[in-house]
Design a protein around this motif. Structure first.
Motif, PDB file in Angstrom:
ATOM      1  N   ASN A 148       0.849  -1.187   0.000  1.00 39.63           N
ATOM      2  CA  ASN A 148       0.000   0.000   0.000  1.00 39.63           C
ATOM      3  C   ASN A 148       0.890   1.245   0.000  1.00 39.63           C
ATOM      4  O   ASN A 148       1.239   1.787   1.041  1.00 39.63           O
ATOM      5  CB  ASN A 148      -0.898  -0.043   1.247  1.00 39.63           C
ATOM      6  N   TRP A 149       1.258   1.692  -1.197  1.00 37.19           N
ATOM      7  CA  TRP A 149       2.172   2.837  -1.317  1.00 37.19           C
ATOM      8  C   TRP A 149       1.534   4.108  -0.778  1.00 37.19           C
ATOM      9  O   TRP A 149       2.222   5.054  -0.410  1.00 37.19           O
ATOM     10  CB  TRP A 149       2.571   3.065  -2.769  1.00 37.19           C
ATOM     11  N   ASP A 150       0.220   4.155  -0.772  1.00 40.92           N
ATOM     12  CA  ASP A 150      -0.465   5.382  -0.348  1.00 40.92           C
ATOM     13  C   ASP A 150      -0.689   5.444   1.172  1.00 40.92           C
ATOM     14  O   ASP A 150      -1.224   6.433   1.674  1.00 40.92           O
ATOM     15  CB  ASP A 150      -1.829   5.482  -1.055  1.00 40.92           C
ATOM     16  N   LEU A 151      -0.320   4.382   1.855  1.00 41.10           N
ATOM     17  CA  LEU A 151      -0.548   4.355   3.306  1.00 41.10           C
ATOM     18  C   LEU A 151       0.275   5.444   4.000  1.00 41.10           C
ATOM     19  O   LEU A 151       1.492   5.529   3.815  1.00 41.10           O
ATOM     20  CB  LEU A 151      -0.139   2.983   3.873  1.00 41.10           C
ATOM     21  N   GLN A 152      -0.397   6.272   4.762  1.00 43.63           N
ATOM     22  CA  GLN A 152       0.329   7.280   5.546  1.00 43.63           C
ATOM     23  C   GLN A 152       0.710   6.653   6.883  1.00 43.63           C
ATOM     24  O   GLN A 152      -0.164   6.149   7.595  1.00 43.63           O
ATOM     25  CB  GLN A 152      -0.558   8.489   5.800  1.00 43.63           C
ATOM     26  N   HIS A 197      -6.004  -0.029   4.246  1.00 46.36           N
ATOM     27  CA  HIS A 197      -6.187   1.128   5.129  1.00 46.36           C
ATOM     28  C   HIS A 197      -5.611   2.397   4.506  1.00 46.36           C
ATOM     29  O   HIS A 197      -4.777   2.350   3.607  1.00 46.36           O
ATOM     30  CB  HIS A 197      -5.542   0.873   6.489  1.00 46.36           C
ATOM     31  N   ARG A 198      -6.059   3.528   5.033  1.00 44.96           N
ATOM     32  CA  ARG A 198      -5.588   4.809   4.516  1.00 44.96           C
ATOM     33  C   ARG A 198      -4.382   5.299   5.325  1.00 44.96           C
ATOM     34  O   ARG A 198      -3.452   5.881   4.794  1.00 44.96           O
ATOM     35  CB  ARG A 198      -6.729   5.839   4.628  1.00 44.96           C
ATOM     36  N   GLN A 199      -4.419   5.049   6.613  1.00 40.03           N
ATOM     37  CA  GLN A 199      -3.397   5.622   7.491  1.00 40.03           C
ATOM     38  C   GLN A 199      -3.209   4.732   8.712  1.00 40.03           C
ATOM     39  O   GLN A 199      -4.163   4.087   9.160  1.00 40.03           O
ATOM     40  CB  GLN A 199      -3.906   6.995   7.941  1.00 40.03           C
ATOM     41  N   ALA A 218      -3.130   2.387  15.681  1.00 44.34           N
ATOM     42  CA  ALA A 218      -4.510   2.619  15.243  1.00 44.34           C
ATOM     43  C   ALA A 218      -4.475   2.724  13.726  1.00 44.34           C
ATOM     44  O   ALA A 218      -3.678   3.464  13.158  1.00 44.34           O
ATOM     45  CB  ALA A 218      -5.040   3.905  15.857  1.00 44.34           C
ATOM     46  N   ALA A 219      -5.321   1.943  13.055  1.00 46.28           N
ATOM     47  CA  ALA A 219      -5.373   1.964  11.588  1.00 46.28           C
ATOM     48  C   ALA A 219      -6.697   2.592  11.160  1.00 46.28           C
ATOM     49  O   ALA A 219      -7.745   2.283  11.720  1.00 46.28           O
ATOM     50  CB  ALA A 219      -5.262   0.538  11.050  1.00 46.28           C
ATOM     51  N   PRO A 228      -8.377  -0.028  16.310  1.00 48.20           N
ATOM     52  CA  PRO A 228      -7.248  -0.110  17.241  1.00 48.20           C
ATOM     53  C   PRO A 228      -6.688  -1.533  17.236  1.00 48.20           C
ATOM     54  O   PRO A 228      -7.453  -2.489  17.239  1.00 48.20           O
ATOM     55  CB  PRO A 228      -7.861   0.225  18.596  1.00 48.20           C
ATOM     56  N   ARG A 229      -5.403  -1.656  17.186  1.00 46.83           N
ATOM     57  CA  ARG A 229      -4.769  -2.984  17.113  1.00 46.83           C
ATOM     58  C   ARG A 229      -3.533  -3.027  18.013  1.00 46.83           C
ATOM     59  O   ARG A 229      -2.962  -1.996  18.342  1.00 46.83           O
ATOM     60  CB  ARG A 229      -4.282  -3.280  15.688  1.00 46.83           C
TER      61      ARG A 229
END
Lengths: 668, 124
Positions: A148-152, A197-199, A218-219, A228-229
């Motif tokens: 996921n290259w876009d994951l912040q 996920h986004r972030q 937290a994702a 929350p993980r």
């Protein structure tokens, strides 16, 4: 080139590919095509070079020529490399100049339905040209690499964590350049794990232990929802083992820690767990919660832990173990099986004794199977040596020990407490069948040795006296002479023991034996350091004191009326004494015993032992050989003789050698 | 290789009288019963019955094996799909395995070899 390919090329600008082919011209030309698409290409001309790249570099996709060594008809070294378990997490594309059904089947079929990836995700004939390869690489990045290259990725600024820091936690001995690559690979692991996920916001490092670490995070989903993980990361094999244990043993409770996702790269595996309804922002380790004080709130958490979380695991089923209780406890405490050898334990505890003796006026003696502690202003305390005791069977628990499912070794760090005072478990790598007292023992040991604080040794002495007094787990613990610092600890320990008594019976003997194994294991786990604080020395002295006290309390149980039982060997490696199996014999100990059993009742000379057991030539008057024989005989006696100082089985014939009496008849 | 619970096999083939079908049935008998249905009957059969392995005779169906595999996996995600053929080709092998087939097998007449091959696929 199509627009799709161009877009994909731009998108995959960060992709790193290992390309292995022994045809240098082909390798260079095709690599240029891939580099033009924005990929970074690492080249290898053979299997060994490819392995080196995979072991040291951050690689996201691999391309292997099937005939990677010598281009002969039988050469499938590239396909064999693709099947190596160590590289199972890397998606691979097979290239070949000679496509055929068999290699397609071997490359593309999953070897097991549960495998995440087959040995290769695509199979391309070389004659199909660069476009086909570029297309296959693009597809593989989208469908198999799945980063996921876009994951912040955000970090909690208070924690000062980074991928480099975390990679170093797991691999502290790597050179800087390799460590940097590992940090990159760890980032890939997160981008793979949170593909949808986004972030993510990485919170705190909860614990790290033996190459694994645990984080809160937290994702955020694309819809904005927060998951929350907690995340446990370690070597892929260790994590796979943890998952297997979870699948086999974990309770299906509604409220407990739940497995969410899992993934792996070449060097890292990760598992995320959900803690339903727990607030990750305020979650604390049990240590932090304990340090917040307040007996009532601590009792509430303990009650939840005992009555809900641990009980759910314990209800997963009981079984009766053939091995003796002490052998099982040694395994739990890291003193048997794959853990430390007895020799290592001895040397580490001797080193710890040196640390303790650096305290003013404290003196420790180990002699003739006894340990004596001399504390300032106190009369000496002499008891059976606790280290030796741990390696001897407990008479009433030689076999047929009731075991139950345990979530693994509990620690003050791997148990969490949320704002609702609910306890959570986070480390399942050692989930297993353990003696039914073990989890309670661990909980008491955490409070007794890790979390409690006393002003001086005298306070510890009073504390330990009170804790070893009771003869039943239901017995109320006295607070007489207990300093205020330790009163809460005593009351919490009483709560644990009462609960344990209700579940597994009130006999203190197996419980104290577990505590002895725990504390000896903790002392042996002590890593020598250059400098020790006063608190570290106090803690070491406390553990030594507790070990001696427990050993005194258990002394009679370890050396009661002598056990009967004929010594015999089964299948050349399993040793029985009567109905009890003798575990934990080392290779040389087993060889010596075999040598003696084969000549039971006869004189076995020292020369025979040297030749058969050590496989060396006997040299008369060689002091080193003499000493090794004596040490080996002593070690074996510790494991099989009811009283090693008064041997009944392995009898010494002075100046001649030894004779084995398989019945172990008492002399005189 | 006899197991206590028999496996359920289904062969999709429009050539109901093919000799090989009988060979396959006899070879797999120790593992479990083999039902044979035509391609047209297959969907209805799969909706009504549990199966452990679906065998597609690539030479005796009209649809592309890839499409059949997709349909079977939709109806029975847990069933292993094996494509059999009298004339194997690597391109078909690649296509069917990438579509989710557990294996791509050349038709053989040796019953022991058939049993060994299909038994191994079941064990995966």
């Amino acid at each position: 080139m199509s627009q799709t390919l161009k877009r994909r090329g731009e998108k995959m600008a960060r992709g790193t590919i290992l390309f292995a082919d022994n045809d240098a011209d082909f390798l260079n030309v095709r690599s240029e095509f891939l580099e033009d698409e924005g990929y970074t290409v690492l080249k290898a001309s053979g299997p060994e070079e490819a392995r080196k790249v995979l072991d040291q570099q951050r690689v996201q996709l691999a391309i292997f020529d099937i005939r990677l060594t010598d281009d002969s008809e039988g050469d499938i070294s590239g396909l064999e490399l693709a099947q190596e378990p160590a590289y199972r997490a890397i998606p691979k594309i097979m290239l070949t100049g000679f496509p055929d059904v068999d290699t397609v089947r071997t490359a593309l079929r999953k070897r097991h339905v549960l495998d995440e990836l087959p040995p290769a995700v695509d199979y391309i004939p070389k004659k199909d040209g660069p476009e086909a390869l570029i297309q296959a690489v693009g597809d593989a990045f989208v469908h198999a690499v799945r980063l996921n290259w876009d994951l912040q990725i955000q970090w909690d600024p208070r924690e000062r964590l980074s991928f480099l820091y975390l990679a170093n936690l797991q691999h502290p001995d790597l050179q800087d350049d390799v460590l940097l690559q590992r940090a990159g690979e760890l980032e890939d692991l997160f981008r793979k794990l949170f593909y949808g996920h986004r972030q993510i916001r990485i919170g705190r490092l909860l614990w790290h232990d033996d190459g694994r670490f645990c984080l809160t995070l937290a994702a955020q989903t694309p819809e904005g929802a927060i998951d929350p993980r907690i995340l446990v990361c370690g070597e892929p094999e260790r994590l796979a083992q943890e998952l297997n244990r979870m699948a086999e043993l974990a309770p299906e409770t509604v409220e407990g820690t739940k497995l969410a996702d899992t993934t792996e790269t070449v060097h890292f595996g990760a598992v995320t767990y959900m803690l339903p309804d727990a607030d990750m922002e305020t979650i604390q380790s049990f240590r932090e919660f304990f340090e917040g004080g307040g007996e009532r709130r601590l009792k509430t958490v303990l009650s939840h832990l005992l009555s809900e979380m641990l009980l759910a695991w314990h209800k997963r089923g009981q079984k009766v173990e053939e091995r003796g209780l002490m052998a099982l406890y040694r395994q739990c405490a890291g003193l048997g099986g794959d853990g430390l050898s007895q020799t290592d334990v001895e040397s580490r505890i001797n080193a710890l004794i040196q640390v303790v003796q650096a305290m003013s006026g404290v003196h420790v003696e180990r002699r003739d199977g006894l340990m004596s502690l001399f504390f300032p202003g106190e009369s000496p305390l002499t008891c059976p040596d606790p280290v030796t005791a741990v390696y001897r069977p407990l008479e009433r628990y030689r076999t047929g020990v009731a075991c139950t499912v345990s979530p693994g070794r509990l620690t003050a760090e791997n148990m969490l407490v949320d704002a609702g005072r609910r306890a959570w478990l986070t480390d399942f790598a050692r989930a297993n069948q353990t003696p039914q007292w073990w989890d309670y023992v661990c909980l008491e040991a955490i409070i007794r040795f890790d979390l409690s604080h006393a002003p001086d040794l005298l306070a510890w002495l009073d504390f330990e006296n009170r804790l070893v007094e009771p003869s039943g787990l239901h017995t109320r613990l006295s607070l007489q002479d207990i300093t205020s610092d330790l009163r809460t600890s005593v009351n919490l320990i009483e709560q644990i023991r009462r609960h344990a008594g209700g579940r597994v019976g009130t006999d203190t003997l197996p419980y104290y034996a577990g505590l002895l194994a725990w504390v000896v294991g903790a002392m042996a786990g002590h890593k020598p350091a250059a400098l020790y604080t006063h608190a570290e020395r106090m803690r070491a002295a406390h553990m030594l004191l507790a070990a001696v006290k427990l050993s005194c309390r258990l002394g009679e149980a370890f050396s009661p009326s002598l056990p009967g039982g004929q010594l015999h060997m089964q299948d050349g490696h399993t040793v029985w004494m009567g109905d009890s199996r003798i575990d934990d014999l080392g290779v040389q100990e087993l060889a010596l015993l075999k040598c003696l059993i084969e000549r039971a009742g006869q004189v076995v000379s020292r020369q025979t032992i040297v030749e058969e057991v050590f496989g060396e030539e006997y040299v008369a008057d060689d002091k080193a050989q003499e000493s090794r024989i004596n040490t080996l005989v002593r070690r074996l006696r510790l494991k099989i003789e009811p009283n090693p100082d008064r041997a009944r089985y392995i009898l010494t014939l002075k100046g001649i050698g030894y004779r084995l009496d398989v019945d172990g008849k008492p002399s005189g | 290789m006899k197991t206590s619970i028999p496996h359920q096999f289904l062969l999709i083939s429009d050539a109901a009288d093919d000799h090989w079908n009988q060979v396959l049935r006899e070879a797999l008998a120790v593992l479990g019963p083999l039902q044979i249905v035509s391609e047209r009957e297959a969907a209805a059969f799969l909706q009504m019955h549990a199966v452990d392995m679906v065998i597609v005779d690539a030479g005796a169906v009209s649809s592309a094996p890839k499409e059949l595999i997709r349909q079977i996996r939709e109806l029975h995600p847990g069933a292993r799909v094996v494509v059999v053929t009298a004339s194997p080709h690597w391109k078909i092998a690649k296509a069917v395995i990438q579509a989710g087939a557990a294996d791509y097998v050349e038709k053989m007449l040796n019953r022991e070899a058939i049993l060994a091959r299909f038994g191994k696929i079941l064990e995966q």
